[in-house]
Design an enzyme around this catalytic site. Structure first.
Site, PDB file in Angstrom:
ATOM      1  N   SER A 135       0.865  -1.167   0.000  1.00 14.56           N
ATOM      2  CA  SER A 135       0.000   0.000   0.000  1.00 14.56           C
ATOM      3  C   SER A 135       0.909   1.225   0.000  1.00 14.56           C
ATOM      4  CB  SER A 135      -0.860  -0.039   1.270  1.00 14.56           C
ATOM      5  OG  SER A 135      -1.576   1.161   1.395  1.00 14.56           O
ATOM      6  N   LYS A 161      -1.071  -1.009  -4.442  1.00 15.53           N
ATOM      7  CA  LYS A 161      -2.271  -0.236  -4.083  1.00 15.53           C
ATOM      8  C   LYS A 161      -1.847   1.204  -3.839  1.00 15.53           C
ATOM      9  CE  LYS A 161      -4.693   0.056   0.204  1.00 15.53           C
ATOM     10  NZ  LYS A 161      -5.351  -0.692   1.288  1.00 15.53           N
ATOM     11  N   LYS A 163      -2.879   4.904  -2.446  1.00 13.63           N
ATOM     12  CA  LYS A 163      -3.806   5.754  -1.704  1.00 13.63           C
ATOM     13  C   LYS A 163      -4.170   6.912  -2.625  1.00 13.63           C
ATOM     14  CE  LYS A 163      -3.875   3.734   2.418  1.00 13.63           C
ATOM     15  NZ  LYS A 163      -5.118   3.280   3.084  1.00 13.63           N
ATOM     16  N   ASP A 188      -7.133   3.110  -2.919  1.00 14.86           N
ATOM     17  CA  ASP A 188      -7.854   3.220  -1.646  1.00 14.86           C
ATOM     18  C   ASP A 188      -8.085   4.690  -1.337  1.00 14.86           C
ATOM     19  OD1 ASP A 188      -8.905   3.030   0.882  1.00 14.86           O
ATOM     20  OD2 ASP A 188      -7.165   2.055   1.789  1.00 14.86           O
ATOM     21  N   GLU A 213     -11.142   1.104  -3.100  1.00 21.24           N
ATOM     22  CA  GLU A 213     -11.491   0.807  -1.719  1.00 21.24           C
ATOM     23  C   GLU A 213     -12.120   2.031  -1.062  1.00 21.24           C
ATOM     24  OE1 GLU A 213      -7.979  -0.890   0.023  1.00 21.24           O
ATOM     25  OE2 GLU A 213      -8.853  -0.796   2.016  1.00 21.24           O
ATOM     26  N   ASP A 238     -13.922  -1.309   3.379  1.00 20.86           N
ATOM     27  CA  ASP A 238     -12.977  -1.494   4.486  1.00 20.86           C
ATOM     28  C   ASP A 238     -13.641  -0.909   5.742  1.00 20.86           C
ATOM     29  OD1 ASP A 238     -10.939  -1.173   6.351  1.00 20.86           O
ATOM     30  OD2 ASP A 238      -9.508  -0.225   5.019  1.00 20.86           O
ATOM     31  N   LYS A 262      -9.904  -6.516   8.439  1.00 22.50           N
ATOM     32  CA  LYS A 262      -8.850  -6.102   9.369  1.00 22.50           C
ATOM     33  C   LYS A 262      -9.228  -6.603  10.753  1.00 22.50           C
ATOM     34  CE  LYS A 262      -7.286  -1.986   6.956  1.00 22.50           C
ATOM     35  NZ  LYS A 262      -7.522  -0.539   6.769  1.00 22.50           N
ATOM     36  N   GLY A 290      -3.817  -3.606   6.153  1.00 23.80           N
ATOM     37  CA  GLY A 290      -2.780  -3.315   7.143  1.00 23.80           C
ATOM     38  C   GLY A 290      -3.063  -2.015   7.875  1.00 23.80           C
TER      39      GLY A 290
HETATM   40 MG    MG Z   1      -8.434   0.837   3.318  1.00 28.16          MG
END
Ligand code: MG
Length: 374
Positions: A135, A161, A163, A188, A213, A238, A262, A290
């Site tokens: 990520s 991934k 952000k 995400d 996400e 999430d 998670k 994570g």
């Molecule tokens: Mg997330």
């Protein structure tokens, strides 16, 4: 099992590099660790709450308070046989799932040691190795991001991934996709968009993203279901998924096609397994997210990711990406094929470096059983 002691600590651990999401920047982690001693065995749990209540309503300080004043004394007064007994023991306390997971996961660790099996096997895991992704936080510039992606792909990671937020999305995806047309790529938003951004989000469909996400509100299903109707890109939830009921609601409403699990967000292994099973029965793939964990939390994530329906690479990556020195040994490493091999020793499979933990500890409290009144 008789609980002999619960020791809660706060550790300060500087990140190798700051991590930026649409919620803000983290430079240092304040990590809560629970050490539970029971009949000669020691189990460890880690709290995944952030320093401030931005990802969820919990924070390092709220988790400390509720663990010391409520959850710790409740657990110390009981003799749980299984990690799965913890939701019942904690049932009077609403919410505070990250605090609950800290203690529950330590009990699962003890249970696995008592049974002489790896934690991954105790929970029903079927994998000998798990696929890993990374990520990547929001960077100062696109060239800087490109350099980091190049490095992570060379290290073997199977999925990148990114952000994202308004101003750090379409242009970034365009540049990354034109350089690496074939990689597994996802994004995400951590709730950075609103439904009025739907036309903009439809543009994401051009980049063959594995998922987007949590584009909308952190506690929403309904508007995500409206958005999913307009997008080809699968939505992954999430923040919205706190438990099995939320997973069922989001699947039923078609708010998402993928779920990120998670441990802290759902309150520990019991609920994480329940979410996994509910999704599996309905054909919805899951993966493990994570929360900038130390090696303790990371080892729990590794065990969770061995369940059958964790079919997509998770955000479980190597210790060295986050810490100069992790608090477990061996440190968690990822092979050149982008996998973490599952330990076959009883429990979590990574020893806690108690000397280093002691040195990094800034506060510590031993929690005792509730006093019997009368
Ligand atoms: Mg997330």
């Amino acid at each position: 099992m008789k609980i002999d002691a619960i020791i809660l600590r706060e550790l300060h651990l500087p990140l190798v590099r700051p991590f930026e999401t649409s919620l803000g920047v983290t430079h240092n982690r304040r990590i809560l660790l629970a050490e539970i001693q029971s009949e000669g065995l020691t189990g460890w749990g880690e709290c995944t709450a952030g320093e401030r209540p931005f990802f969820s309503a919990e924070s390092t300080d709220s988790a400390w308070q509720v663990t010391v004043n409520e959850l710790g004394p409740m657990l110390a007064s009981e003799a749980p046989e299984h990690g799965g007994d913890c939701p019942r023991i904690f049932r009077q306390v609403r919410g505070n799932r990250m605090a609950k997971a800290t203690l529950e996961n330590a009990i699962w660790d003890i249970e696995a040691q008592r049974e002489g099996v790896p934690l991954s096997r105790l929970i029903g895991g079927v994998r000998d190795a798990i696929p890993c992704g990374v990520s990547l936080g929001i960077q100062a510039s696109i060239p800087e991001l490109m350099k980091i992606i190049e490095k992570e792909l060379a290290a073997g990671y199977q999925r990148i991934k990114l952000k994202c937020k308004l101003g750090w999305d379409v242009e970034v995806f365009e540049r990354v996709r034109s350089r690496w047309p074939g990689i597994m790529l996802s994004c995400d938003a951590n709730s950075a968009y609103r439904l009025r951004d739907a036309d903009h989000l439809v543009e994401f469909d051009a980049f063959d993203l594995l998922m987007i996400e949590q584009p909308l509100w952190h506690d929403d299903f309904y508007y995500h279901s409206m958005l999913q109707k307009r997008l080809q890109t699968p939505i992954c939830l999430d923040e919205s998924i706190r438990n099995r009921r939320d997973a069922l609601a989001s699947i039923e409403m078609e708010s998402c096609k993928i779920i990120n699990i998670k441990l802290g967000r759902v309150g520990g292994f019991s609920e994480a397994i329940a979410v996994h099973n509910a999704a599996q029965e309905r054909g919805i793939p899951v993966w493990c997210g994570g929360m900038l964990e130390s090696g303790v939390g990371r080892s729990h994530n590794i065990a969770l990711s061995t369940l059958e329906n964790f079919t997509l690479p998770g955000d479980v990556s190597a210790s060295a990406r986050y810490w100069r020195e992790d608090i477990v040994e061996p440190e968690i490493t990822v092979s050149s094929a982008g996998e973490i091999a599952i330990p076959d020793t009883p429990g979590r499979g990574y020893e806690v470096r108690t000397d280093l933990v002691e040195r990094l500890t800034v506060r510590k409290e031993t929690i005792r059983a509730l006093e019997l009144v009368g």
